[in-house]
Write a protein that holds these residues in place. Sequence first.
Motif, PDB file in Angstrom:
ATOM      1  N   PRO A 158       0.810  -1.222   0.000  1.00 43.06           N
ATOM      2  CA  PRO A 158       0.000   0.000   0.000  1.00 43.06           C
ATOM      3  C   PRO A 158       0.840   1.266   0.000  1.00 43.06           C
ATOM      4  O   PRO A 158       0.516   2.238  -0.681  1.00 43.06           O
ATOM      5  CB  PRO A 158      -0.826  -0.141   1.285  1.00 43.06           C
ATOM      6  N   GLU A 159       1.899   1.257   0.771  1.00 44.78           N
ATOM      7  CA  GLU A 159       2.853   2.370   0.755  1.00 44.78           C
ATOM      8  C   GLU A 159       4.225   1.802   0.430  1.00 44.78           C
ATOM      9  O   GLU A 159       4.623   0.775   0.984  1.00 44.78           O
ATOM     10  CB  GLU A 159       2.908   3.069   2.112  1.00 44.78           C
ATOM     11  N   TRP A 160       4.905   2.476  -0.476  1.00 42.63           N
ATOM     12  CA  TRP A 160       6.226   1.981  -0.868  1.00 42.63           C
ATOM     13  C   TRP A 160       7.214   2.303   0.240  1.00 42.63           C
ATOM     14  O   TRP A 160       7.376   3.469   0.615  1.00 42.63           O
ATOM     15  CB  TRP A 160       6.634   2.639  -2.181  1.00 42.63           C
ATOM     16  N   LYS A 161       7.870   1.280   0.781  1.00 45.15           N
ATOM     17  CA  LYS A 161       8.722   1.446   1.956  1.00 45.15           C
ATOM     18  C   LYS A 161      10.196   1.274   1.571  1.00 45.15           C
ATOM     19  O   LYS A 161      10.571   0.265   0.987  1.00 45.15           O
ATOM     20  CB  LYS A 161       8.323   0.439   3.038  1.00 45.15           C
ATOM     21  N   VAL A 162      10.994   2.265   1.923  1.00 45.76           N
ATOM     22  CA  VAL A 162      12.388   2.309   1.504  1.00 45.76           C
ATOM     23  C   VAL A 162      13.292   2.574   2.695  1.00 45.76           C
ATOM     24  O   VAL A 162      12.982   3.397   3.568  1.00 45.76           O
ATOM     25  CB  VAL A 162      12.617   3.408   0.438  1.00 45.76           C
ATOM     26  N   LEU A 163      14.404   1.858   2.718  1.00 49.78           N
ATOM     27  CA  LEU A 163      15.459   2.120   3.709  1.00 49.78           C
ATOM     28  C   LEU A 163      16.678   2.647   2.968  1.00 49.78           C
ATOM     29  O   LEU A 163      17.169   2.007   2.042  1.00 49.78           O
ATOM     30  CB  LEU A 163      15.816   0.833   4.462  1.00 49.78           C
ATOM     31  N   ILE A 164      17.142   3.818   3.363  1.00 50.91           N
ATOM     32  CA  ILE A 164      18.364   4.402   2.796  1.00 50.91           C
ATOM     33  C   ILE A 164      19.482   4.240   3.811  1.00 50.91           C
ATOM     34  O   ILE A 164      19.358   4.666   4.967  1.00 50.91           O
ATOM     35  CB  ILE A 164      18.171   5.894   2.453  1.00 50.91           C
ATOM     36  N   VAL A 165      20.563   3.605   3.393  1.00 48.75           N
ATOM     37  CA  VAL A 165      21.722   3.410   4.277  1.00 48.75           C
ATOM     38  C   VAL A 165      22.837   4.286   3.732  1.00 48.75           C
ATOM     39  O   VAL A 165      23.498   3.945   2.742  1.00 48.75           O
ATOM     40  CB  VAL A 165      22.141   1.929   4.321  1.00 48.75           C
ATOM     41  N   GLU A 166      23.052   5.416   4.372  1.00 40.54           N
ATOM     42  CA  GLU A 166      23.945   6.437   3.810  1.00 40.54           C
ATOM     43  C   GLU A 166      24.386   7.395   4.914  1.00 40.54           C
ATOM     44  O   GLU A 166      23.547   7.911   5.661  1.00 40.54           O
ATOM     45  CB  GLU A 166      23.209   7.205   2.704  1.00 40.54           C
ATOM     46  N   ASP A 167      25.695   7.647   5.013  1.00 42.20           N
ATOM     47  CA  ASP A 167      26.187   8.566   6.039  1.00 42.20           C
ATOM     48  C   ASP A 167      26.491   9.956   5.490  1.00 42.20           C
ATOM     49  O   ASP A 167      26.855  10.859   6.250  1.00 42.20           O
ATOM     50  CB  ASP A 167      27.440   8.000   6.717  1.00 42.20           C
ATOM     51  N   ASP A 168      26.327  10.156   4.186  1.00 40.26           N
ATOM     52  CA  ASP A 168      26.567  11.460   3.569  1.00 40.26           C
ATOM     53  C   ASP A 168      25.217  12.157   3.351  1.00 40.26           C
ATOM     54  O   ASP A 168      24.400  11.688   2.551  1.00 40.26           O
ATOM     55  CB  ASP A 168      27.287  11.263   2.230  1.00 40.26           C
ATOM     56  N   PRO A 169      24.948  13.270   4.050  1.00 37.53           N
ATOM     57  CA  PRO A 169      23.653  13.946   3.923  1.00 37.53           C
ATOM     58  C   PRO A 169      23.327  14.353   2.482  1.00 37.53           C
ATOM     59  O   PRO A 169      22.165  14.276   2.059  1.00 37.53           O
ATOM     60  CB  PRO A 169      23.800  15.175   4.834  1.00 37.53           C
ATOM     61  N   ASN A 170      24.321  14.811   1.739  1.00 39.21           N
ATOM     62  CA  ASN A 170      24.066  15.215   0.352  1.00 39.21           C
ATOM     63  C   ASN A 170      23.616  14.024  -0.501  1.00 39.21           C
ATOM     64  O   ASN A 170      22.683  14.136  -1.301  1.00 39.21           O
ATOM     65  CB  ASN A 170      25.321  15.845  -0.256  1.00 39.21           C
ATOM     66  N   ALA A 171      24.284  12.887  -0.317  1.00 38.87           N
ATOM     67  CA  ALA A 171      23.906  11.697  -1.070  1.00 38.87           C
ATOM     68  C   ALA A 171      22.509  11.231  -0.676  1.00 38.87           C
ATOM     69  O   ALA A 171      21.732  10.763  -1.512  1.00 38.87           O
ATOM     70  CB  ALA A 171      24.924  10.585  -0.837  1.00 38.87           C
ATOM     71  N   SER A 172      22.170  11.361   0.611  1.00 43.45           N
ATOM     72  CA  SER A 172      20.824  11.001   1.069  1.00 43.45           C
ATOM     73  C   SER A 172      19.774  11.876   0.399  1.00 43.45           C
ATOM     74  O   SER A 172      18.716  11.390  -0.017  1.00 43.45           O
ATOM     75  CB  SER A 172      20.710  11.135   2.591  1.00 43.45           C
ATOM     76  N   ARG A 173      20.051  13.171   0.286  1.00 46.48           N
ATOM     77  CA  ARG A 173      19.103  14.084  -0.346  1.00 46.48           C
ATOM     78  C   ARG A 173      18.876  13.716  -1.803  1.00 46.48           C
ATOM     79  O   ARG A 173      17.742  13.713  -2.290  1.00 46.48           O
ATOM     80  CB  ARG A 173      19.601  15.530  -0.229  1.00 46.48           C
ATOM     81  N   VAL A 174      19.973  13.400  -2.508  1.00 36.62           N
ATOM     82  CA  VAL A 174      19.844  13.005  -3.913  1.00 36.62           C
ATOM     83  C   VAL A 174      19.004  11.736  -4.030  1.00 36.62           C
ATOM     84  O   VAL A 174      18.123  11.620  -4.885  1.00 36.62           O
ATOM     85  CB  VAL A 174      21.229  12.780  -4.548  1.00 36.62           C
ATOM     86  N   ALA A 175      19.255  10.795  -3.140  1.00 40.57           N
ATOM     87  CA  ALA A 175      18.505   9.534  -3.168  1.00 40.57           C
ATOM     88  C   ALA A 175      17.024   9.780  -2.913  1.00 40.57           C
ATOM     89  O   ALA A 175      16.155   9.228  -3.618  1.00 40.57           O
ATOM     90  CB  ALA A 175      19.067   8.572  -2.137  1.00 40.57           C
ATOM     91  N   ILE A 176      16.716  10.610  -1.922  1.00 45.32           N
ATOM     92  CA  ILE A 176      15.311  10.897  -1.600  1.00 45.32           C
ATOM     93  C   ILE A 176      14.635  11.627  -2.747  1.00 45.32           C
ATOM     94  O   ILE A 176      13.493  11.320  -3.118  1.00 45.32           O
ATOM     95  CB  ILE A 176      15.224  11.711  -0.296  1.00 45.32           C
ATOM     96  N   GLN A 177      15.331  12.597  -3.350  1.00 44.20           N
ATOM     97  CA  GLN A 177      14.753  13.316  -4.492  1.00 44.20           C
ATOM     98  C   GLN A 177      14.501  12.364  -5.668  1.00 44.20           C
ATOM     99  O   GLN A 177      13.487  12.461  -6.355  1.00 44.20           O
ATOM    100  CB  GLN A 177      15.693  14.448  -4.915  1.00 44.20           C
ATOM    101  N   GLY A 178      15.441  11.438  -5.873  1.00 46.97           N
ATOM    102  CA  GLY A 178      15.251  10.457  -6.930  1.00 46.97           C
ATOM    103  C   GLY A 178      14.060   9.559  -6.660  1.00 46.97           C
ATOM    104  O   GLY A 178      13.273   9.245  -7.574  1.00 46.97           O
ATOM    105  N   LEU A 179      13.895   9.143  -5.406  1.00 47.53           N
ATOM    106  CA  LEU A 179      12.746   8.322  -5.021  1.00 47.53           C
ATOM    107  C   LEU A 179      11.437   9.077  -5.229  1.00 47.53           C
ATOM    108  O   LEU A 179      10.450   8.510  -5.730  1.00 47.53           O
ATOM    109  CB  LEU A 179      12.879   7.906  -3.555  1.00 47.53           C
ATOM    110  N   GLU A 180      11.420  10.346  -4.856  1.00 47.82           N
ATOM    111  CA  GLU A 180      10.203  11.147  -5.014  1.00 47.82           C
ATOM    112  C   GLU A 180       9.859  11.331  -6.493  1.00 47.82           C
ATOM    113  O   GLU A 180       8.691  11.264  -6.877  1.00 47.82           O
ATOM    114  CB  GLU A 180      10.381  12.505  -4.331  1.00 47.82           C
ATOM    115  N   THR A 181      10.889  11.540  -7.321  1.00 47.46           N
ATOM    116  CA  THR A 181      10.669  11.668  -8.763  1.00 47.46           C
ATOM    117  C   THR A 181      10.113  10.369  -9.331  1.00 47.46           C
ATOM    118  O   THR A 181       9.178  10.360 -10.142  1.00 47.46           O
ATOM    119  CB  THR A 181      11.989  12.025  -9.474  1.00 47.46           C
ATOM    120  N   PHE A 182      10.683   9.265  -8.899  1.00 49.97           N
ATOM    121  CA  PHE A 182      10.215   7.951  -9.341  1.00 49.97           C
ATOM    122  C   PHE A 182       8.772   7.713  -8.906  1.00 49.97           C
ATOM    123  O   PHE A 182       7.939   7.231  -9.683  1.00 49.97           O
ATOM    124  CB  PHE A 182      11.124   6.866  -8.768  1.00 49.97           C
TER     125      PHE A 182
END
Length: 230
Positions: A14-38
Amino acid sequence: AERGRMSQKVETSPEWKVLIVEDDPNASRVAIQGLETFARATGRTLRAPRVATTLRDAREAFAEMAFVDLVLLDLGLPDGWGHDFIERALQERPTVNVVVHTVFDDDANLFRALGLGASGYILKGTSPQEVADVLTDLDRGRPPLSAAVARRLLQTFREQEPPPKAPLTPKELEVVQYLARGLTNSETADCLGISAHTVSSHIKSVYRKLQVSSRAEMTGIAQRNGWVGR
């Protein structure tokens, strides 16, 4: 868990559930933005991704989450390597998709991650849209690889030398295959419908071409080059 898989279609919930394993805040932001775009492009409902910055936190979060559609995983973490997470995660939940998101573009890390069962491999420095495109490939059952990684894989396979062709005639190769299985000259002759004398002639020719003087040497060369089964 199945090893060496390249992609597995994302299971829906029902809700797409994602775990991001990342210690770099900038890389996390890119990943989240990519997920939101997807998510926008595919019409999925995306729950706010859970972010873990260490291997220990990642394991705890993974265990606490009742369902995980996708793990976006960095390899170089403060307390260890992401490869260890891939192996354990797939042992616990064989259907989860683990996509590596890393700066490491070397063959050792790439092939180890894919060999452990990672569903894909993305290099950092890609845009959120490129991340979304890779996730779309994953969702559609295609190998989710960033362009640079795909080129690297193709180049690696192109550079691999094909096994040398046997310098033998088809009949000589047949004789070698039977002898390698432990058959005698007479048994080989019966199987091929030729005389034992003809088999002996073929063996002499094979010895000369391979520059060997025994059946053991001949069989060893044939096996190493893939002309016969081991």
